[in-house]
Motif scaffolding. Structure first.
Motif, PDB file in Angstrom:
ATOM      1  N   ARG A   1       0.838  -1.207   0.000  1.00 28.04           N
ATOM      2  CA  ARG A   1       0.000   0.000   0.000  1.00 28.04           C
ATOM      3  C   ARG A   1       0.874   1.258   0.000  1.00 28.04           C
ATOM      4  O   ARG A   1       0.565   2.242  -0.668  1.00 28.04           O
TER       5      ARG A   1
ATOM      6  N   ARG B   1     -15.104  12.789   2.253  1.00 29.39           N
ATOM      7  CA  ARG B   1     -13.733  12.367   2.537  1.00 29.39           C
ATOM      8  C   ARG B   1     -12.955  12.066   1.256  1.00 29.39           C
ATOM      9  O   ARG B   1     -11.784  12.382   1.128  1.00 29.39           O
TER      10      ARG B   1
ATOM     11  N   LYS C   1      -2.783   6.337   1.298  1.00 26.85           N
ATOM     12  CA  LYS C   1      -2.580   6.841   2.660  1.00 26.85           C
ATOM     13  C   LYS C   1      -1.703   8.095   2.603  1.00 26.85           C
ATOM     14  O   LYS C   1      -0.538   8.083   3.010  1.00 26.85           O
TER      15      LYS C   1
ATOM     16  N   TYR D   1      -6.070  13.598   5.432  1.00 20.77           N
ATOM     17  CA  TYR D   1      -6.473  13.551   6.844  1.00 20.77           C
ATOM     18  C   TYR D   1      -6.810  14.926   7.427  1.00 20.77           C
ATOM     19  O   TYR D   1      -7.810  15.062   8.132  1.00 20.77           O
TER      20      TYR D   1
ATOM     21  N   GLU E   1     -16.747   5.002   4.691  1.00 17.89           N
ATOM     22  CA  GLU E   1     -15.857   4.651   5.803  1.00 17.89           C
ATOM     23  C   GLU E   1     -16.340   5.373   7.062  1.00 17.89           C
ATOM     24  O   GLU E   1     -17.231   6.219   6.992  1.00 17.89           O
TER      25      GLU E   1
ATOM     26  N   THR F   1     -11.339   7.276  10.570  1.00 15.93           N
ATOM     27  CA  THR F   1     -10.214   6.744   9.792  1.00 15.93           C
ATOM     28  C   THR F   1     -10.206   5.217   9.865  1.00 15.93           C
ATOM     29  O   THR F   1      -9.183   4.582  10.104  1.00 15.93           O
ATOM     30  N   MET F   2     -11.403   4.651   9.663  1.00 10.31           N
ATOM     31  CA  MET F   2     -11.515   3.183   9.641  1.00 10.31           C
ATOM     32  C   MET F   2     -12.425   2.769   8.485  1.00 10.31           C
ATOM     33  O   MET F   2     -13.266   3.552   8.041  1.00 10.31           O
ATOM     34  N   ASN F   3     -12.295   1.530   8.054  1.00 13.04           N
ATOM     35  CA  ASN F   3     -13.286   0.942   7.170  1.00 13.04           C
ATOM     36  C   ASN F   3     -14.498   0.583   8.023  1.00 13.04           C
ATOM     37  O   ASN F   3     -14.419   0.559   9.249  1.00 13.04           O
TER      38      ASN F   3
ATOM     39  N   LEU G   1     -10.054   3.325   1.511  1.00 13.82           N
ATOM     40  CA  LEU G   1      -8.706   2.872   1.832  1.00 13.82           C
ATOM     41  C   LEU G   1      -8.700   1.347   1.933  1.00 13.82           C
ATOM     42  O   LEU G   1      -9.594   0.761   2.551  1.00 13.82           O
TER      43      LEU G   1
ATOM     44  N   GLY H   1      -7.922  -1.204   3.624  1.00 15.84           N
ATOM     45  CA  GLY H   1      -7.486  -1.518   4.976  1.00 15.84           C
ATOM     46  C   GLY H   1      -6.982  -2.955   5.109  1.00 15.84           C
ATOM     47  O   GLY H   1      -7.587  -3.892   4.590  1.00 15.84           O
ATOM     48  N   VAL H   2      -5.876  -3.101   5.830  1.00  9.84           N
ATOM     49  CA  VAL H   2      -5.338  -4.443   6.096  1.00  9.84           C
ATOM     50  C   VAL H   2      -6.309  -5.181   7.024  1.00  9.84           C
ATOM     51  O   VAL H   2      -6.550  -6.382   6.877  1.00  9.84           O
ATOM     52  N   THR H   3      -6.875  -4.447   7.974  1.00  7.32           N
ATOM     53  CA  THR H   3      -7.846  -5.070   8.880  1.00  7.32           C
ATOM     54  C   THR H   3      -9.117  -5.450   8.104  1.00  7.32           C
ATOM     55  O   THR H   3      -9.674  -6.520   8.316  1.00  7.32           O
TER      56      THR H   3
ATOM     57  N   SER I   1     -13.236  -0.942  11.294  1.00  6.94           N
ATOM     58  CA  SER I   1     -12.058  -1.811  11.363  1.00  6.94           C
ATOM     59  C   SER I   1     -10.806  -1.027  10.994  1.00  6.94           C
ATOM     60  O   SER I   1     -10.806  -0.262  10.030  1.00  6.94           O
ATOM     61  N   GLY I   2      -9.753  -1.192  11.798  1.00  3.68           N
ATOM     62  CA  GLY I   2      -8.488  -0.508  11.519  1.00  3.68           C
ATOM     63  C   GLY I   2      -7.404  -0.982  12.473  1.00  3.68           C
ATOM     64  O   GLY I   2      -7.700  -1.601  13.499  1.00  3.68           O
ATOM     65  N   THR I   3      -6.171  -0.680  12.128  1.00  6.37           N
ATOM     66  CA  THR I   3      -5.026  -1.163  12.901  1.00  6.37           C
ATOM     67  C   THR I   3      -5.068  -0.723  14.370  1.00  6.37           C
ATOM     68  O   THR I   3      -4.761  -1.505  15.265  1.00  6.37           O
TER      69      THR I   3
HETATM   70  C1  PLP Z   1      -9.068   6.319   6.044  1.00  7.87           C
HETATM   71  C2  PLP Z   1      -8.699   5.017   6.628  1.00  7.87           C
HETATM   72  N1  PLP Z   1      -9.504   3.948   6.409  1.00  7.87           N
HETATM   73  C3  PLP Z   1      -9.218   2.730   6.901  1.00  7.87           C
HETATM   74  C4  PLP Z   1      -8.104   2.508   7.673  1.00  7.87           C
HETATM   75  C5  PLP Z   1      -7.831   1.134   8.216  1.00  7.87           C
HETATM   76  O1  PLP Z   1      -6.732   0.571   7.572  1.00  7.87           O
HETATM   77  P1  PLP Z   1      -5.876  -0.568   8.294  1.00  7.87           P
HETATM   78  O2  PLP Z   1      -6.822  -1.663   8.611  1.00  7.87           O
HETATM   79  O3  PLP Z   1      -4.855  -0.951   7.279  1.00  7.87           O
HETATM   80  O4  PLP Z   1      -5.291   0.052   9.497  1.00  7.87           O
HETATM   81  C6  PLP Z   1      -7.242   3.589   7.934  1.00  7.87           C
HETATM   82  C7  PLP Z   1      -6.033   3.489   8.726  1.00  7.87           C
HETATM   83  O5  PLP Z   1      -5.494   2.842   9.335  1.00  7.87           O
HETATM   84  C8  PLP Z   1      -7.542   4.857   7.393  1.00  7.87           C
HETATM   85  O6  PLP Z   1      -6.733   5.894   7.636  1.00  7.87           O
END
Ligand code: PLP
Length: 378
Positions: free
Chosen positions: A103, A195, A205, A210, A240, A243-245, A270, A272-274, A318-320
């Motif tokens: 990413r 957004r 990212k 942001y 979203e 700052t999460m999905n 985004l 997201g890895v999560t 969901s997010g890190t």
């Molecule tokens: C806008 C946004 N969406 C989603 C995520 C979730 O992504 P991840 O699961 O990779 O942390 C993030 C950040 O971590 C983000 O900044």
């Protein structure tokens, strides 16, 4: 992604300057997200002429940049966020770092900053963690947050492709997002600010995504909502949250089947890895007789209508940082849509299940795919 020209990123060139004043680990209860950093940082310069220069692990400290550097004027900046965990066997593992590196390269390519060899940055990040291994906290919910960053450092006010850049990595010991168990949040469905949009950079990212989202968050907070649920377009698609999905669970009262839904990766979301981890685990572990797992468009109107019909079962971000963040209410059209929670708890059943699946993998209690990357310690 085509790799930048010039010298490739090469972890074997690493130079290490030890911090002469190593710090002591802070007690777990004092760890605040992203406020304290470890003793070392990794820096790697790049120039169009030379390519990637010597990676250097050195004491954490200020950067010195020309005030005309392009990062300060035209937002040549991108970043990543991932975590390393201490396992019960006292090894340290990073969670799916290959996804973050892929990413990060996509973000870099989009704003004409140099791409790099992902495997090399994973190795170098491992070396950085090794230097500060005594600062990786122990305990469920505790981890080392890793923040790889890239900035354009070229001097001059002309708007153009940066000819110089700096990739650096800093790390921060962090505690659980929810210190006393989940706390479900109230969201404001937001259609007065956007957004991300088609053809834009919402799937990258970039720091530039942001800053503009803070004012709408303050506006929502004034009305008693912790985060924005970002809507898009005339249909008011859900995209979203903060700052999460975001995921919703619906019940189809006709078939009796449940559906886990999140927005499709159409360039505005985004990656997201999560998000990917939740979808992969749900598809792998939930009974397909009982569950549909869909990446599809859905709107706030669908959520509002199905909530009234008793078909909205749960919702979570969901997010890190938090892994999953349960949602209890959504303000929309001067009403609050109520999202059910388990009796006496702050989340729904699937939210709880997903949090457990992911934590078990992150803390090395369960092996899954190649998701855990062990940091080689001497
Ligand atoms: C806008 C946004 N969406 C989603 C995520 C979730 O992504 P991840 O699961 O990779 O942390 C993030 C950040 O971590 C983000 O900044």
């Amino acid at each position: 992604i085509t790799l930048a020209t010039g010298a490739p990123l090469d972890a074997s060139k690493l130079k290490i300057t030890r911090n002469p004043n190593p710090s002591k680990p802070r007690p777990n209860e004092e760890l605040v997200f992203g406020q304290t950093f470890t003793d070392h940082m990794l820096t790697i310069p790049w120039s169009a002429k030379e390519g990637w220069g010597t990676p250097h692990i050195k004491p954490y400290g200020n950067l010195s940049l020309d005030p005309s550097a392009c990062v300060f004027h035209y937002a040549f900046e991108l970043f990543e966020g991932l975590k390393a965990y201490r396992t019960p066997q006292n090894t340290i593992t990073m969670f799916r770092p290959d996804k973050n590196m892929a990413r990060m390269n996509k973000s870099a390519a989009r704003i004409c900053l140099p791409t790099f060899e992902s495997e090399e940055l994973i190795k170098l990040t491992g070396k950085l963690i090794e230097q500060d291994k005594h600062l990786v906290p122990q305990g469920n919910g505790y981890s080392l947050y890793i923040r790889p960053t890239m900035i354009g450092t070229s001097k001059g006010l002309g708007v153009g492709t940066p000819s110089e850049a700096l990739l650096y990595v800093i790390t921060s010991p962090v505690g659980p997002y929810y210190k006393t168990g989940f706390k479900a949040v109230r969201l404001e469905a937001t259609d007065y600010a956007t957004r991300a949009w088609p053809g834009g950079v919402g799937d990258k990212k970039l720091g530039a995504n942001y800053a503009p989202c803070i004012l709408p968050q303050l506006q929502a907070a004034k009305r008693g909502y912790q985060q924005n649920l970002w809507l898009f377009g005339p249909e008011k698609n859900i995209t979203e949250v903060g700052t999460m999905n975001v995921f919703f669970v619906f019940l189809n009262k006709v078939t009796g089947k449940k559906e886990l839904v999140t927005a499709p990766l159409d360039g505005t979301i985004l990656e997201g890895v999560t998000r990917d981890s939740v979808l992969t685990l749900a598809r792998d572990k939930l009974d397909p007789q009982e569950w549909d797992i869909n990446e599809r468009y859905y709107t706030i109107t669908e959520v509002a209508t199905r909530a009234k019909q008793g078909e909205l079962l749960e919702a979570f971000g969901s997010g890190t940082a938090a892994v999953v963040s349960p949602i209890k209410e959504i303000g929309w059209n001067n009403e609050d849509i109520h999202v059910p929670l388990l009796p006496g708890e702050q989340c729904g059943a699937l939210t709880k299940q997903v949090a457990q699946w992911i934590a078990d993998i992150q803390y090395g209690r369960v092996n899954y795919g190649n998701w855990s990357k062990t940091v080689e310690l001497p």
